[in-house]
Design a protein around this motif. Structure first.
Motif, PDB file in Angstrom:
ATOM      1  N   GLY A 461     -29.799   0.296   0.872  1.00  0.00           N
ATOM      2  CA  GLY A 461     -30.070  -1.114   0.635  1.00  0.00           C
ATOM      3  C   GLY A 461     -28.905  -2.060   0.820  1.00  0.00           C
ATOM      4  O   GLY A 461     -29.103  -3.271   0.932  1.00  0.00           O
ATOM      5  N   THR A 462     -27.669  -1.526   0.897  1.00  0.00           N
ATOM      6  CA  THR A 462     -26.500  -2.410   0.940  1.00  0.00           C
ATOM      7  C   THR A 462     -26.290  -3.057   2.309  1.00  0.00           C
ATOM      8  O   THR A 462     -25.557  -4.038   2.409  1.00  0.00           O
ATOM      9  N   LEU A 463     -26.916  -2.520   3.350  1.00  0.00           N
ATOM     10  CA  LEU A 463     -26.693  -3.030   4.705  1.00  0.00           C
ATOM     11  C   LEU A 463     -27.897  -3.793   5.240  1.00  0.00           C
ATOM     12  O   LEU A 463     -27.904  -4.212   6.399  1.00  0.00           O
ATOM     13  N   ARG A 464     -28.886  -4.000   4.398  1.00  0.00           N
ATOM     14  CA  ARG A 464     -30.145  -4.590   4.849  1.00  0.00           C
ATOM     15  C   ARG A 464     -29.958  -5.980   5.436  1.00  0.00           C
ATOM     16  O   ARG A 464     -30.591  -6.343   6.449  1.00  0.00           O
ATOM     17  N   ASP A 465     -29.102  -6.789   4.832  1.00  0.00           N
ATOM     18  CA  ASP A 465     -28.894  -8.156   5.328  1.00  0.00           C
ATOM     19  C   ASP A 465     -28.288  -8.186   6.724  1.00  0.00           C
ATOM     20  O   ASP A 465     -28.343  -9.218   7.406  1.00  0.00           O
ATOM     21  N   HIS A 466     -27.716  -7.077   7.140  1.00  0.00           N
ATOM     22  CA  HIS A 466     -27.099  -6.994   8.470  1.00  0.00           C
ATOM     23  C   HIS A 466     -27.979  -6.225   9.460  1.00  0.00           C
ATOM     24  O   HIS A 466     -27.536  -5.874  10.551  1.00  0.00           O
ATOM     25  N   GLY A 467     -29.239  -5.966   9.058  1.00  0.00           N
ATOM     26  CA  GLY A 467     -30.179  -5.291   9.945  1.00  0.00           C
ATOM     27  C   GLY A 467     -29.909  -3.811  10.117  1.00  0.00           C
ATOM     28  O   GLY A 467     -30.361  -3.218  11.112  1.00  0.00           O
ATOM     29  N   CYS A 468     -29.205  -3.211   9.179  1.00  0.00           N
ATOM     30  CA  CYS A 468     -28.831  -1.801   9.303  1.00  0.00           C
ATOM     31  C   CYS A 468     -29.163  -1.043   8.019  1.00  0.00           C
ATOM     32  O   CYS A 468     -29.511  -1.631   7.002  1.00  0.00           O
ATOM     33  N   PHE A 469     -29.042   0.298   8.075  1.00  0.00           N
ATOM     34  CA  PHE A 469     -29.235   1.120   6.886  1.00  0.00           C
ATOM     35  C   PHE A 469     -28.468   2.430   7.044  1.00  0.00           C
ATOM     36  O   PHE A 469     -28.109   2.825   8.156  1.00  0.00           O
ATOM     37  N   VAL A 470     -28.226   3.113   5.908  1.00  0.00           N
ATOM     38  CA  VAL A 470     -27.436   4.352   5.949  1.00  0.00           C
ATOM     39  C   VAL A 470     -28.290   5.563   6.301  1.00  0.00           C
ATOM     40  O   VAL A 470     -27.757   6.568   6.781  1.00  0.00           O
ATOM     41  N   GLY A 471     -29.592   5.514   6.051  1.00  0.00           N
ATOM     42  CA  GLY A 471     -30.465   6.605   6.447  1.00  0.00           C
ATOM     43  C   GLY A 471     -29.973   7.955   5.971  1.00  0.00           C
ATOM     44  O   GLY A 471     -29.789   8.194   4.778  1.00  0.00           O
TER      45      GLY A 471
END
Length: 563
Positions: A461-471
């Motif tokens: 959830g920490t990268l959501r604003d940048h269109g990414c995720f850790v998966g």
């Protein structure tokens, strides 16, 4: 009319067929298939296992053997054929086709290996071998830390050089190399299976165990990050009988952590799986292992047999199933379809697999790493695990790190660590002569972030604003030597190759995206429109996330996109 064996010629006179309609079964081929199958039950869900038996024995799947297998299993030949041709590792050979050579050399062409020169290696190997050896490019084989990676038959060579591959070919060294690992005796000597014993003896309750996982904030570590305790509770709330499936089919570009876990701690994983089966009262556990890990298959075959012989699984059954080269089967419903012996097509949802899963039963699906942590949390406590993170994140993760770092590999690091910390503290810094330009935080589908965002916490959830995720926490580090347009094209080719083809947005969208990305000049608006269509309309996560690398390059690396 149905079942009529006569035909009407042009003269209008009826003529009787001299043989039944359709492909006929060769008695010799039927005898060969029967000998391979032996006393095994001719169950529909074992179709893929039987296809593997034939492929392993003969090096390919001849039409005569497919017809014989269909006859033996009382299945339509078309159904056997469609399953056999769906999976990349099956070589189907029709009557007018030539069987492949005895040895196949597979060269990984996915991102980390491409960065390490796999295209040049592929070209040199192709020139090096004659007609008796087949050299083919393949998607990620889970050896990103040893890029470039090559498989000679079932033997991996990583990092691969022409001489090492040639030596394996010349010596016919095609069997997997099984690494040293702690066996059952080693694990029990260190206290292993103590938690399971407490569970089976009633010293721990199911409710207590599930609550402990929730308190620890353990999440699904295959990519989605769903809270584990909550998932176990959902499945347990469904009516019996229940089943369990383990996703050991990591195929995400840059991901190899489950390989590490299974090679170094197979019994901690197995104990976690047996505890999970006890907690949700699953009658059987199906472990779905990717076919690129033949050495792990040897480990699990031996150790599951040892577990059963030791009487450690009185409450459930353990089944090991072998994938056949399909990234899509990492999607839980596609994996379930494959375990049932079918093509790996994702299911439409609802219903969810927790309600209607394997063989129509409520099914718990967990990832290898998630189960690895279950006995550890039970031994050391929920507070221990939850207290491992940084910046408010909870837990510890196996990060698969590859690309432009000095020391790639699986790094056991706190959740919430930043990319910069991960590289500096765990990887020895950037590789010599390389400066950080960007990174994939979560494999091929997790998007690409620039160096300016290397201080973001890596967690769900920490990268959501940048269109990414850790998966799945597959981190591929890119440098100033890398062309982001080439990176995006490489990743989209992977998605095009691995699309199951079931839905049009993904099947056509990935193909059209590759064609657009291969152009010298990108049409940004058209790529954006196509990507959004795939994201909104695809059935499963493959098509929904395939455009993420393209979106990232257009957003964070506009200069590369315009070149």
């Amino acid at each position: 009319m149905a079942g009529d064996r006569s035909i009407a010629p042009a003269s209008g006179r009826r003529q009787t067929r001299t043989h039944p309609k359709g492909r006929q079964v060769d008695p010799a081929a039927l005898a060969e298939v029967q000998a391979l199958l032996g006393a095994r039950e001719r169950r529909r869900d074992l179709l893929i296992e039987f296809l593997h038996l034939i492929q392993d024995r003969y090096g390919h799947l001849a039409a005569r053997h497919l017809a014989a297998l269909a006859e033996e299993m009382r299945l339509p030949q078309a159904e056997v054929y469609e399953v056999a041709t769906f999976y990349a590792h099956f070589d189907v050979v029709l009557e007018n086709e030539t069987a492949p050579p005895a040895i196949t050399v597979r060269v990984c062409e996915s991102l980390s290996c491409a960065m390490a020169g796999s295209a040049d290696l592929m070209e040199r190997l192709t020139r090096n071998f004659g007609a008796g050896v087949r050299v083919v490019p393949v998607p990620c084989v889970g050896r990103c830390d040893g890029a470039p990676a090559v498989a000679v038959g079932q033997r991996h060579v990583a990092p691969a050089m022409v001489n090492a591959v040639a030596e394996a070919v010349n010596q016919r060294a095609v069997a997997p190399v099984v690494p040293d690992y702690p066996n059952l005796a080693d694990y029990r000597k260190a206290g292993g299976y103590g938690v399971l014993a407490d569970c089976l003896a009633g010293r721990k309750t199911r409710e207590q165990t599930i609550a402990e996982l929730s308190d620890a904030s353990l999440r699904g570590l295959g990519g989605a990050g769903f809270p584990t305790g909550r998932k176990w509770g959902f499945v347990r709330a469904e009516p019996k009988p229940r089943l369990m499936a383990v996703n050991a089919d990591e195929g995400e570009v840059g991901t190899f952590k489950d390989r590490h876990v299974l090679e170094t701690a197979p019994h901690q994983f197995l104990e976690g799986a047996l505890i999970a089966a006890w907690a949700v009262e699953a009658e059987a556990v199906y472990i779905y292992l990717r076919d690129e890990y033949p050495q792990i298959r040897e480990i699990l075959l031996a150790e599951i047999a040892a577990v059963e012989k030791a009487g450690l699984a009185p409450h459930t059954e353990l089944h090991l199933r072998r994938g056949a080269g399909a990234y899509i089967c990492g999607e839980e419903s596609a994996m379930i379809e494959s375990i049932e012996g079918k093509r790996g097509y994702p299911r439409h949802r609802p219903p969810f697999v927790a309600q209607v899963g394997l063989f129509g039963r409520p099914t718990l699906v967990n990832n290898v790493e998630t189960l690895f942590w279950v006995p550890e949390i039970a031994r050391r406590g929920a507070a221990w695990f939850a207290g491992q993170g940084r910046r408010g994140a909870k837990g510890v993760r196996h990060f698969s790190v590859s690309g432009r770092v000095k020391n790639p590999g699986v790094k056991l690091a706190p959740a919430g660590i930043t990319l910069r910390e991960l590289v500096d503290e765990f990887c020895g810094g950037m590789a010599a002569g390389h400066a950080l330009k960007g990174y994939l935080p979560g494999g091929a589908s997790g998007g690409i972030l620039p160096a300016s965002l290397a201080d973001l916490p890596l967690d769900f959830g920490t990268l959501r604003d940048h269109g990414c995720f850790v998966g799945s926490h597959a981190v591929v580090v890119l440098s100033d030597k890398d062309d982001m347009k080439a990176v995006a094209l490489n990743l989209m080719k992977f998605f095009e190759h691995e699309s199951c083809g079931q839905c049009t947005p993904c099947r056509v969208g990935t193909e059209k995206s590759v064609a657009l990305l291969a152009r010298e000049s990108w049409d940004a608006s058209l790529l954006d429109e196509l990507g959004k269509t795939m994201t909104d309309a695809s059935i499963c996560g493959l098509g929904q996330a395939a455009a993420n690398p393209v979106f990232s390059v257009l957003r964070f690396f506009p200069d590369d996109a315009k070149r």
